[in-house]
Design a protein around this motif. Sequence first.
Motif, PDB file in Angstrom:
ATOM      1  N   LYS A 362      45.223  35.580  32.020  1.00 11.99           N
ATOM      2  CA  LYS A 362      45.591  36.156  33.617  1.00 11.99           C
ATOM      3  C   LYS A 362      44.382  37.030  34.207  1.00 11.99           C
ATOM      4  O   LYS A 362      44.697  38.371  33.551  1.00 11.99           O
ATOM      5  CB  LYS A 362      47.028  37.098  34.316  1.00 11.99           C
ATOM      6  N   GLY A 363      43.137  36.562  34.754  1.00 14.60           N
ATOM      7  CA  GLY A 363      41.957  37.807  35.014  1.00 14.60           C
ATOM      8  C   GLY A 363      41.229  38.644  33.308  1.00 14.60           C
ATOM      9  O   GLY A 363      40.985  39.318  33.364  1.00 14.60           O
ATOM     10  N   ILE A 364      41.215  37.258  32.180  1.00  9.13           N
ATOM     11  CA  ILE A 364      41.115  37.583  30.751  1.00  9.13           C
ATOM     12  C   ILE A 364      39.551  38.156  31.138  1.00  9.13           C
ATOM     13  O   ILE A 364      39.253  37.091  31.240  1.00  9.13           O
ATOM     14  CB  ILE A 364      41.287  37.235  29.683  1.00  9.13           C
ATOM     15  N   GLU A 365      39.359  39.706  30.496  1.00  4.52           N
ATOM     16  CA  GLU A 365      37.803  39.515  30.168  1.00  4.52           C
ATOM     17  C   GLU A 365      37.795  39.666  28.792  1.00  4.52           C
ATOM     18  O   GLU A 365      38.469  40.984  27.987  1.00  4.52           O
ATOM     19  CB  GLU A 365      37.411  40.882  31.366  1.00  4.52           C
ATOM     20  N   ASN A 377      36.804  36.454  33.812  1.00  4.47           N
ATOM     21  CA  ASN A 377      38.186  35.955  34.806  1.00  4.47           C
ATOM     22  C   ASN A 377      38.633  34.979  33.884  1.00  4.47           C
ATOM     23  O   ASN A 377      38.887  33.806  35.346  1.00  4.47           O
ATOM     24  CB  ASN A 377      37.448  36.442  35.666  1.00  4.47           C
ATOM     25  N   ASN A 379      40.743  32.123  33.403  1.00  2.00           N
ATOM     26  CA  ASN A 379      42.813  31.657  33.949  1.00  2.00           C
ATOM     27  C   ASN A 379      43.010  30.956  33.409  1.00  2.00           C
ATOM     28  O   ASN A 379      43.349  29.653  34.409  1.00  2.00           O
ATOM     29  CB  ASN A 379      43.166  32.100  35.370  1.00  2.00           C
ATOM     30  N   GLY A 414      42.725  42.353  32.472  1.00  2.00           N
ATOM     31  CA  GLY A 414      43.276  41.338  31.952  1.00  2.00           C
ATOM     32  C   GLY A 414      44.199  40.822  31.790  1.00  2.00           C
ATOM     33  O   GLY A 414      44.566  42.048  30.635  1.00  2.00           O
ATOM     34  N   GLN A 415      45.313  40.243  31.568  1.00  2.00           N
ATOM     35  CA  GLN A 415      46.779  40.647  30.629  1.00  2.00           C
ATOM     36  C   GLN A 415      47.211  38.785  30.542  1.00  2.00           C
ATOM     37  O   GLN A 415      46.863  37.865  30.315  1.00  2.00           O
ATOM     38  CB  GLN A 415      48.090  40.867  31.420  1.00  2.00           C
TER      39      GLN A 415
END
Length: 596
Positions: A362-365, A377, A379, A414-415
């Motif tokens: 989720k929203g990983i950078e 970002n 997803n 993100g997570q």
Amino acid sequence: MSLNTFQKIKYIFVLSKDLIGPYKSGLILTILLGFLNGLAGSIGIGVVIPLFSLFSNVAVEGTDFITRNVAWSFSFLHIPLTPAFLIAFMVALFALKALTQFFSKYNTEKLVARLEEDLRKDLFEKTLKADWPSLMEQKTGYLERVLLFDISNAASLLNQVSSSILIATSFIAYAFVAFKISSTVTLMTMGFGGILFFLFKPLFFKTRKISEEISATFKEVAHHVGENIIGAKIVKATSTEDRVISKGLHYFDKLRRARIKMSFYTYSLGQSLEPTGIAFVGLLFIFTYRTPEFNIAAFGVVVYLIQKMFSFIQSAQSQMQGFNGLIPYLESTAEYKTIAKNSVEVNRGTDDFEFNKSLEFKGIEFSYPRSGEILKNLNFSIQKGEVVGIIGPSGVGKTTVVDLLLRLLEPDGGQILLDGKNILKIDLKAWRNNIGYVPQDIFLLNDTIENNVKFYDETVTHEEIIKAIKMASIYDFVSELPDRFQTVVGERGIELSGGQRQRIVLARALARNPKILVLDEATSSVDTESEALIQKAISGLKGRVTILVIAHRLSTITNADKLMVLEEGRIIEEGRPEELLKNKSSHFYKAYHIKD
């Protein structure tokens, strides 16, 4: 940078404090044994003075320290002051000297052995428990070099310290006795020794510089040899053996020249002291033999003590050279220890692993320090039991996604959520125990097939190994081998084909009963038959294990439940493979039909 003697000693002390600090009690014992050794030796030879007096029929009652105290001790113990008892006393003192020296050296060797073992255990453990970015910075052969060579030399510092203590305490004891016999001669000797020490000081600096050069060259050799042995197949295939050998010969020649220079400075220093000492003794004799209080026996003892003191000065110079030689290895070990200590992987999670619904990015950078932003970002989600494929050009972050999932890296933003929970809250060991990983770069031990599947996990039973090997579609091959599961695969699995190696690694991952299985381009370097067998294995796991497949070969993921296209750090397309193939404008359709 050149350091004066005081600064150098202080520098060595600060550098070595953490390494040898825990062994203070052993060093205190060495100090006590050193004083006892020095007193036994110096008094033992001093007994020659009253012994000479007896043989010369001269009155024993003298004014020198040794004669007075020996006569008083014998009188107090009611022992006759005869040649036989004096000789027995002298032998006993030298026996005590030998005994204390033995226990001092033995104690030191035990301390050094303990220090080596403790350092190796500590650095090896810290290295394997370091975070992945630190491990990626490791040079081939560097850790082996530190563990087997640098630590051995750094631990020798403890030996040097112990020897220095023994030299210093013995010197003090000998100087004390010599001073009591003849203060003038003793002070002249110590002054002369101090002058010699500073005259030879430039040689110490040269030997240190050469030692630094040798240490650095050894690391280069270890890296060069290790790197090219690993890549020996490419070296031979490209016919570059001669160039690799030539570079190696350059390093070997550099080591040879450095060793010769080191020997020149070391031996020139050592061999110059003996004639210097003889000349000094001759001058002492000329200076003192006409004085009224001259005693040939006392002079002989003082000369012996001076000779011993000169040998201690020579040893001190050798010790200083030894310290100079060990500083690079001590620095290397201390530096590696600091880096390893600061790079320990942090486990912030405490929760158990539970997977019932979905895994979500989720929203990983994520960015690498040298190559910049790689994921932007990002997803996507994977439902439990799904087989999901990710494709995309090289360098878009596919392996980074895997490393983040394995928690080798942590996202900058993100997570990653497992059933809605941030995976960083889950205990790291519990997380990895539930993730099966099959990399593109195969890693096999030079051991049996069974031990490669178990991979240090003694809880894996033989029945579980058989089950995993069957699931990996390699049971028939293993069963036909003469030694079956006890077949040794060779260095890096050289005795097996690429496809066989890959399926052994797949069996290893499956033997852990993972909840999530990650295949990172696992079929990129295998033949068509092996790819078909791996696909068969994946199909057999469908619905039972959640599988993420990173693929270059599109045929590997045509049976996936979902396919995602990764480009420029984000998912630009996703869907079922058969649906995407129907859409002629989809990236998957274009990539699949690129051969057309």
